[in-house]
Design a protein around this motif. Structure first.
Motif, short mmCIF file in Angstrom:
data_model
loop_
_atom_site.label_atom_id
_atom_site.label_comp_id
_atom_site.label_asym_id
_atom_site.label_seq_id
_atom_site.Cartn_x
_atom_site.Cartn_y
_atom_site.Cartn_z
N LEU A 91 21.34 -19.47 49.25
CA LEU A 91 21.08 -18.42 50.17
C LEU A 91 19.59 -18.30 50.44
CD1 LEU A 91 23.56 -15.35 49.18
CD2 LEU A 91 23.89 -17.58 50.98
N ASP A 92 19.07 -17.96 51.45
CA ASP A 92 17.85 -17.59 51.75
C ASP A 92 17.39 -16.29 51.71
OD1 ASP A 92 15.13 -17.20 52.80
OD2 ASP A 92 15.32 -18.35 54.45
N GLY A 93 16.92 -16.23 50.25
CA GLY A 93 16.94 -14.58 49.91
C GLY A 93 15.50 -13.78 50.47
N ALA A 94 14.51 -14.68 50.85
CA ALA A 94 13.58 -14.05 51.68
C ALA A 94 14.08 -13.86 52.94
CB ALA A 94 12.34 -15.07 51.90
N LEU A 95 14.83 -14.39 53.54
CA LEU A 95 15.42 -14.09 54.82
C LEU A 95 16.01 -12.82 54.90
CD1 LEU A 95 15.95 -14.84 58.00
CD2 LEU A 95 18.25 -16.03 57.19
N TYR A 96 16.95 -12.54 53.95
CA TYR A 96 18.05 -11.33 53.80
C TYR A 96 17.23 -10.39 53.40
CZ TYR A 96 21.24 -15.23 54.35
OH TYR A 96 22.03 -16.22 54.71
N ALA A 97 16.08 -10.38 52.58
CA ALA A 97 15.06 -9.26 52.07
C ALA A 97 14.52 -8.81 53.36
CB ALA A 97 14.33 -9.71 51.12
N ALA A 98 14.09 -9.29 54.33
CA ALA A 98 13.25 -9.07 55.28
C ALA A 98 14.46 -8.62 56.57
CB ALA A 98 12.54 -10.06 56.01
N VAL A 123 25.72 -18.22 42.82
CA VAL A 123 25.00 -18.08 43.95
C VAL A 123 23.36 -18.18 43.78
CG1 VAL A 123 24.45 -16.55 45.93
CG2 VAL A 123 26.80 -16.77 45.13
N ALA A 124 22.60 -18.97 44.25
CA ALA A 124 21.16 -19.27 44.22
C ALA A 124 20.63 -18.36 45.33
CB ALA A 124 20.64 -20.63 44.05
N VAL A 125 19.86 -17.26 44.70
CA VAL A 125 19.15 -16.51 45.94
C VAL A 125 17.70 -16.89 45.93
CG1 VAL A 125 18.40 -14.15 46.55
CG2 VAL A 125 20.61 -14.48 45.25
N ASN A 126 17.45 -17.80 46.93
CA ASN A 126 16.24 -18.63 46.88
C ASN A 126 15.09 -17.91 47.70
OD1 ASN A 126 14.88 -21.23 46.59
ND2 ASN A 126 15.65 -21.95 48.58
N LYS A 127 13.91 -18.77 47.52
CA LYS A 127 12.55 -18.73 48.12
C LYS A 127 12.12 -17.02 47.76
CE LYS A 127 14.24 -20.84 52.32
NZ LYS A 127 13.90 -21.36 53.89
N ILE A 128 12.35 -16.81 46.60
CA ILE A 128 11.80 -15.57 45.79
C ILE A 128 10.33 -15.48 45.81
CG2 ILE A 128 13.62 -14.79 44.66
CD1 ILE A 128 12.34 -16.06 42.19
N ASP A 129 9.74 -16.70 45.78
CA ASP A 129 8.27 -16.83 46.03
C ASP A 129 7.71 -16.08 47.46
OD1 ASP A 129 7.51 -19.53 48.00
OD2 ASP A 129 9.62 -19.55 47.10
N ARG A 130 8.69 -16.08 48.30
CA ARG A 130 8.23 -15.62 49.33
C ARG A 130 8.42 -14.00 49.71
NH1 ARG A 130 10.57 -18.18 54.65
NH2 ARG A 130 9.53 -16.29 55.39
N MET A 137 13.91 -6.62 46.48
CA MET A 137 14.85 -7.42 45.82
C MET A 137 16.06 -6.72 45.34
SD MET A 137 14.38 -10.92 45.55
CE MET A 137 15.35 -11.42 44.13
N LEU A 138 15.82 -5.62 45.02
CA LEU A 138 16.98 -4.75 44.33
C LEU A 138 17.90 -4.19 45.26
CD1 LEU A 138 15.01 -2.23 41.99
CD2 LEU A 138 16.46 -4.15 41.17
N PRO A 139 17.84 -3.77 46.59
CA PRO A 139 18.86 -3.68 47.36
C PRO A 139 19.41 -4.83 47.69
CG PRO A 139 16.73 -2.74 48.48
CD PRO A 139 16.30 -3.10 47.05
N LEU A 140 18.75 -5.93 48.00
CA LEU A 140 19.41 -7.14 48.23
C LEU A 140 20.31 -7.65 47.14
CD1 LEU A 140 19.62 -9.92 49.99
CD2 LEU A 140 17.69 -10.70 48.57
#
Ligand SMILES: Nc1nc2c(ncn2[C@@H]2O[C@H](COP(=O)(O)OP(=O)(O)O)[C@@H](O)[C@H]2O)c(=O)[nH]1
Ligand SMILES: [Mg+2]
Length: 302
Positions: A91-98, A123-130, A137-140
């Motif tokens: 998953l694109d974690g940066a996308l869902y965080a935003a 489940v890999a929550v990806n793009k945490i560098d962004r 991250m917590l609510p996500l």
């Protein structure tokens, strides 16, 4: 003890599935681009370590799209599930965080089919560098847990290689014992001709405007390593579905096609470890994305 197993990489387009596979292999096996739907076929990458061999099945993104080609793409992703020992959902974690509102719509279609396949799922929550705002991250993560209680979530950056070792060690936990099935220097089950066509397609993706790449396909017409020792002479055809796209692919005085050819030739030469002479042609083939015979010839569809 030696482990051998197959891992399916699935998830929405653009999540970083191909990037993760390339990161593990330390080499580009699957093409990557900022445009969704870059990966069309199911592509395998083989990771060999001292005590394991893992076959990654990189798949096209899972999302709702109409048309024959898109149905093939979807099928090929789901088929990978059936032949795997474990599933990594990217998953694109940066996308869902935003944009948290996108989460439910994109996750829900994945949960049930994955559960039905009965495979262990990470489940890999990806793009945490962004994600600059780490508390976001917590609510996500808690929302993800609600939506998919059975899954184990691992934040990673596939691009930077952050936490990817941890993810790999969790993958290993799910793989059965078994001897290696491939020679240790083999990095993919795909033939080099196919990989060369993919490299050309990647360069096309980078050189064309948003809407164009989806209606292009690349076919290797001839491959000759005999005529000139130490050199591969390759002829490839770029097919486009629309007449007016041909000119755009070729560019002013052939400049665009020339750039695609130069960039692709360098990378194919690297892949093969010899010199490459590459000739590119552009042909119009209207309606190819709906033509089952042609799709099969392109390796799309089973
Ligand atoms: N910042 C960042 N970008 C990433 C990461 N992983 C992938 N990308 C980028 O996301 C885009 C899509 O990656 P790709 O691997 O083709 O996604 P796929 O469609 O799931 O195979 C590319 O532009 C990648 O460079 C990551 O961990 N961090
Ligand atoms: Mg991909």
């Amino acid at each position: 003890m030696h482990k051998f197993g197959t891992v399916a990489l699935i998830g929405p387009p653009n999540a970083g599935k191909s990037t993760l596979m390339n990161q593990y292999l330390g080499q580009k096996v699957a093409i990557v681009s900022p445009r969704p739907q870059t990966t069309r076929n199911r592509i395998s990458g083989i990771l060999t370590t001292d005590d394991s061999q893992v076959v990654f099945l990189d798949t096209p993104g899972i999302h709702q799209l109409r048309g024959k080609m898109n149905r093939f793409l979807l099928e090929s992703a789901w088929n990978a599930l059936a032949s795997s020992d474990a599933v990594v959902v990217m998953l694109d974690g940066a996308l869902y965080a935003a944009k948290p509102h996108l989460l439910e719509k994109e996750i829900k279609p994945l949960v049930k089919p994955v559960a039905e396949a009965g495979r262990p799922v990470l489940v890999a929550v990806n793009k945490i560098d962004r994600i600059k705002d780490k508390p976001a991250m917590l609510p996500l993560m808690s929302r993800l847990n609600e939506l998919w209680p059975e899954a184990e979530f691992i934040p990673v950056s596939a691009l930077r290689g952050k936490e990817t070792k941890h993810l790999l060690s969790r993958i290993m936990d799910f793989l059965p014992e078994g001897p290696p099935m491939f020679p240790e220097d083999q990095i993919s089950t795909a033939p080099v001709r196919f990989m060369a066509a993919e490299i050309i397609r990647e360069k096309l993706f980078y050189s064309l405007r948003q809407e164009l790449p989806y209606t292009t396909a690349v076919e290797i017409e001839s491959w000759d390593e005999k005529t000139r020792p130490g050199m591969a002479i390759v002829n490839a055809v770029i097919y486009t579905a629309q007449k007016n796209h041909k000119g755009m692919i070729i560019g002013k005085q052939g400049s665009n096609l020339k750039k695609i050819g130069t960039d692709a030739r360098k990378e194919i030469a690297e892949l093969l470890g010899c010199k490459v002479h590459l000739e590119l042609w552009v042909k119009v083939r209207s309606g190819w994305t709906e033509d089952p015979g042609f799709l099969r010839a392109m390796g799309l569809g089973e």
